[in-house]
Design a protein around this motif. Sequence first.
Motif, PDB file in Angstrom:
ATOM      1  N   VAL A 288     -28.984   7.958 -29.714  1.00 30.66           N
ATOM      2  CA  VAL A 288     -29.577   7.558 -30.045  1.00 30.66           C
ATOM      3  C   VAL A 288     -29.819   7.671 -31.651  1.00 30.66           C
ATOM      4  O   VAL A 288     -31.666   8.242 -31.450  1.00 30.66           O
ATOM      5  CB  VAL A 288     -30.886   7.032 -28.932  1.00 30.66           C
ATOM      6  N   GLY A 289     -30.801   6.715 -32.176  1.00 30.47           N
ATOM      7  CA  GLY A 289     -30.706   7.670 -33.635  1.00 30.47           C
ATOM      8  C   GLY A 289     -29.726   7.834 -35.172  1.00 30.47           C
ATOM      9  O   GLY A 289     -28.746   8.909 -33.803  1.00 30.47           O
ATOM     10  N   SER A 290     -29.560   7.552 -35.752  1.00 33.60           N
ATOM     11  CA  SER A 290     -28.262   8.102 -36.710  1.00 33.60           C
ATOM     12  C   SER A 290     -29.148   8.525 -38.101  1.00 33.60           C
ATOM     13  O   SER A 290     -28.081   8.615 -38.865  1.00 33.60           O
ATOM     14  CB  SER A 290     -27.744   7.258 -37.595  1.00 33.60           C
ATOM     15  N   GLY A 291     -29.653   9.391 -37.269  1.00 33.69           N
ATOM     16  CA  GLY A 291     -29.993  10.734 -38.743  1.00 33.69           C
ATOM     17  C   GLY A 291     -29.909  11.469 -39.066  1.00 33.69           C
ATOM     18  O   GLY A 291     -27.905  11.590 -37.979  1.00 33.69           O
ATOM     19  N   ALA A 292     -29.525  12.672 -39.609  1.00 31.60           N
ATOM     20  CA  ALA A 292     -29.063  13.763 -39.856  1.00 31.60           C
ATOM     21  C   ALA A 292     -28.206  14.515 -38.193  1.00 31.60           C
ATOM     22  O   ALA A 292     -27.597  14.776 -37.552  1.00 31.60           O
ATOM     23  CB  ALA A 292     -29.862  14.754 -40.176  1.00 31.60           C
TER      24      ALA A 292
ATOM     25  N   VAL B 266     -22.854   5.536 -31.256  1.00 30.81           N
ATOM     26  CA  VAL B 266     -24.366   5.836 -31.994  1.00 30.81           C
ATOM     27  C   VAL B 266     -24.992   4.816 -31.962  1.00 30.81           C
ATOM     28  O   VAL B 266     -24.444   4.185 -32.487  1.00 30.81           O
ATOM     29  CB  VAL B 266     -24.641   6.546 -33.711  1.00 30.81           C
ATOM     30  N   ILE B 267     -25.999   4.644 -31.415  1.00 32.53           N
ATOM     31  CA  ILE B 267     -27.206   3.500 -32.044  1.00 32.53           C
ATOM     32  C   ILE B 267     -28.170   3.163 -32.883  1.00 32.53           C
ATOM     33  O   ILE B 267     -29.010   4.990 -33.264  1.00 32.53           O
ATOM     34  CB  ILE B 267     -27.914   3.485 -30.211  1.00 32.53           C
ATOM     35  N   GLU B 268     -28.192   2.785 -34.186  1.00 36.59           N
ATOM     36  CA  GLU B 268     -28.906   2.824 -35.129  1.00 36.59           C
ATOM     37  C   GLU B 268     -29.847   1.292 -35.410  1.00 36.59           C
ATOM     38  O   GLU B 268     -28.959   0.586 -35.516  1.00 36.59           O
ATOM     39  CB  GLU B 268     -28.196   2.589 -36.472  1.00 36.59           C
ATOM     40  N   ALA B 269     -30.859   1.268 -35.172  1.00 38.36           N
ATOM     41  CA  ALA B 269     -31.844   0.414 -34.763  1.00 38.36           C
ATOM     42  C   ALA B 269     -31.665  -0.839 -36.764  1.00 38.36           C
ATOM     43  O   ALA B 269     -32.064  -1.583 -36.804  1.00 38.36           O
ATOM     44  CB  ALA B 269     -33.576   0.506 -34.649  1.00 38.36           C
ATOM     45  N   LEU B 270     -31.273   0.164 -37.963  1.00 37.24           N
ATOM     46  CA  LEU B 270     -31.148   0.203 -39.117  1.00 37.24           C
ATOM     47  C   LEU B 270     -29.940  -0.970 -39.186  1.00 37.24           C
ATOM     48  O   LEU B 270     -29.183  -0.076 -38.401  1.00 37.24           O
ATOM     49  CB  LEU B 270     -31.670   0.926 -40.099  1.00 37.24           C
ATOM     50  N   PRO B 271     -30.216  -1.254 -40.234  1.00 36.97           N
ATOM     51  CA  PRO B 271     -27.898  -2.100 -40.331  1.00 36.97           C
ATOM     52  C   PRO B 271     -27.130  -1.139 -40.691  1.00 36.97           C
ATOM     53  O   PRO B 271     -26.496  -1.647 -40.745  1.00 36.97           O
ATOM     54  CB  PRO B 271     -28.427  -2.970 -42.059  1.00 36.97           C
ATOM     55  N   ARG B 272     -27.439   0.145 -40.667  1.00 39.79           N
ATOM     56  CA  ARG B 272     -26.530   1.038 -41.605  1.00 39.79           C
ATOM     57  C   ARG B 272     -26.986   2.628 -40.924  1.00 39.79           C
ATOM     58  O   ARG B 272     -27.817   2.596 -40.822  1.00 39.79           O
ATOM     59  CB  ARG B 272     -25.987   1.278 -43.290  1.00 39.79           C
ATOM     60  N   ILE B 273     -25.786   3.416 -40.464  1.00 36.99           N
ATOM     61  CA  ILE B 273     -26.464   5.064 -40.251  1.00 36.99           C
ATOM     62  C   ILE B 273     -26.707   5.597 -41.497  1.00 36.99           C
ATOM     63  O   ILE B 273     -26.285   4.794 -42.936  1.00 36.99           O
ATOM     64  CB  ILE B 273     -24.842   5.299 -39.170  1.00 36.99           C
TER      65      ILE B 273
ATOM     66  N   ARG C  84     -12.614   9.277 -36.243  1.00 31.44           N
ATOM     67  CA  ARG C  84     -12.130   9.940 -35.005  1.00 31.44           C
ATOM     68  C   ARG C  84     -12.615   9.599 -33.966  1.00 31.44           C
ATOM     69  O   ARG C  84     -12.258  10.436 -33.472  1.00 31.44           O
ATOM     70  CB  ARG C  84     -13.743  10.881 -35.578  1.00 31.44           C
ATOM     71  N   GLY C  85     -13.323   8.176 -33.787  1.00 27.69           N
ATOM     72  CA  GLY C  85     -13.048   7.915 -32.587  1.00 27.69           C
ATOM     73  C   GLY C  85     -14.692   7.465 -32.275  1.00 27.69           C
ATOM     74  O   GLY C  85     -14.758   7.381 -31.090  1.00 27.69           O
ATOM     75  N   ILE C  86     -15.708   8.404 -33.007  1.00 25.44           N
ATOM     76  CA  ILE C  86     -17.203   7.723 -32.640  1.00 25.44           C
ATOM     77  C   ILE C  86     -17.254   5.885 -33.053  1.00 25.44           C
ATOM     78  O   ILE C  86     -16.817   5.497 -34.092  1.00 25.44           O
ATOM     79  CB  ILE C  86     -17.991   8.948 -33.514  1.00 25.44           C
ATOM     80  N   ALA C  87     -17.822   5.246 -32.281  1.00 27.06           N
ATOM     81  CA  ALA C  87     -18.349   4.203 -32.382  1.00 27.06           C
ATOM     82  C   ALA C  87     -19.788   4.254 -32.542  1.00 27.06           C
ATOM     83  O   ALA C  87     -20.554   4.915 -32.293  1.00 27.06           O
ATOM     84  CB  ALA C  87     -18.459   3.667 -31.008  1.00 27.06           C
ATOM     85  N   PHE C  88     -20.214   2.640 -33.177  1.00 28.12           N
ATOM     86  CA  PHE C  88     -21.280   2.845 -33.605  1.00 28.12           C
ATOM     87  C   PHE C  88     -22.010   0.674 -33.087  1.00 28.12           C
ATOM     88  O   PHE C  88     -21.255   0.584 -32.842  1.00 28.12           O
ATOM     89  CB  PHE C  88     -21.735   2.459 -35.037  1.00 28.12           C
ATOM     90  N   ARG C  89     -22.839   1.068 -33.262  1.00 31.41           N
ATOM     91  CA  ARG C  89     -24.053  -0.359 -33.190  1.00 31.41           C
ATOM     92  C   ARG C  89     -25.319   0.170 -33.970  1.00 31.41           C
ATOM     93  O   ARG C  89     -26.101   0.886 -33.438  1.00 31.41           O
ATOM     94  CB  ARG C  89     -24.267  -0.480 -31.908  1.00 31.41           C
ATOM     95  N   THR C  90     -24.982  -0.961 -35.111  1.00 32.98           N
ATOM     96  CA  THR C  90     -26.252  -0.595 -36.120  1.00 32.98           C
ATOM     97  C   THR C  90     -26.660  -2.018 -36.334  1.00 32.98           C
ATOM     98  O   THR C  90     -26.429  -3.156 -35.602  1.00 32.98           O
ATOM     99  CB  THR C  90     -26.200  -1.035 -37.453  1.00 32.98           C
TER     100      THR C  90
END
Length: 466
Positions: A182-186, A204-211, A230-236
């Motif tokens: 939860v969170g896509s910062g560094a 990875v879950i990110e509240a903002l529109p982009r990681i 690499r196989g990592i999924a995202f929800r932005t």
Amino acid sequence: MDFDLVVIGAGPGGYVAAIRAAQLGLKVAIVERDKLGGICLNWGCIPTKALLKSAEAFETLGHLEDYGLRAEKVSFDLDAVVARSRKVAGQLNAGVAFLMKKNKITVIEGEARLEAGAPSPVVRVALKAGGERILKAANVILATGARARTLPDLGLVPDGERVWSYREAMVPDRVPTSLLVVGSGAIGIEFASFYKALGSEVTVIEALPRILPVEDEEVSAAAQKAFEARGIAFRTGASVRRLAPSGKSVELTVEAGGVTEVLKAEVAIVAVGIVGNVEGLGLEALGVTIEKTHVVTDSHGATGVPGLWAIGDLAGPPWLAHKASHEGVHCVEHIAGQKPSGLTAPIPGCTYASPQIASVGLTEAQAKARGLEVKVGRFPLRANGKAIAAGHTEGFIKTVFDAATGALVGAHMIGADVTEMIQGYALAMTLEATEADLFATVFPHPTISEGMHEAALDAFGWALHT
């Protein structure tokens, strides 16, 4: 006065400030309630890089055939990976202790609290060994840092079992089969990269529109594409509604675009920012201004309370160790009556995932928002000879120049080892270099850093290899 300066907190801001003060002839004490080196050396910057290096090496073993090599039965020992990381942290902790002794800095182990005094607040220390010690000094620097933010109303609180903070994530007893970050910062992206390399299914879950929202938009987009490959999924653009344990897993309810989704995984890592360590110091009684858990200071670190200063994460973003060290040196030089250097020096930022991300200065959007007419250069690493030879052609280098003056105002990179190159642009910006200076600089061949030259040339239509 017992001391010329008392520093509260021995992280990279505090201990560096103490060393610089001692170099300038001040009698210095430093108070630390946990370990010398603070979060960075013991639980952050350094040991995470040790983990990521192990993950990078393991991932490389899976691609040996690309280099004409073979290896059989490749595996990893998680306990050994973690043990190496902790050994690295211990080595650096001991190194800070040596530096304190070398510079004749008095180290006091305990919990500090401030009380009114003159010419600066009195420091009352509840000693770790028992008892109390009262310290009086001409100046006191607060360098107490920050800690991970939790959101109890949403269930974003580590429990050490199914919900982890960075601490649990750094000393795992297992590699989760599935992981929510939860969170896509560094911090979030680095842990996502580490666990993916070791075999976790990561989302990875990110509240903002982009990681990586603080990075340039082009870099963010390229990073997401690379991580997805690499196989990592995202929800932005996904708002967290609730995180809750469910048997031997966790369930995360998110909402995006009016659609609610429940994500399940074995473990969730909470990486939703940080809050300043302002509690228990007596700051409110002294009249210190605190905004959003951070101490408000002027450009030299002064808090408004005579003799009291604040630096590093406690004093606000960017929350970076090198920023804290820089502020510590600046603050101490100001206290000592010197003219501090580098007041407005640009601060680079780095993310040590695979691929790496590094930046300094303004993004293209920020430069335009400030009314600048910009010239933008880009150079793809697939056109760089060393990158091709090394098999690291993913990524690019981007430069942002002020068209009116030729000044470099921003630089952004994504690719292998770019965190080792960004300092070249930071130095150029600190020295107020123009495009002419960068054009005239000789870059060694073959190196990936040649792409920095090409990205500068490209901004003015002079690129040689694209």
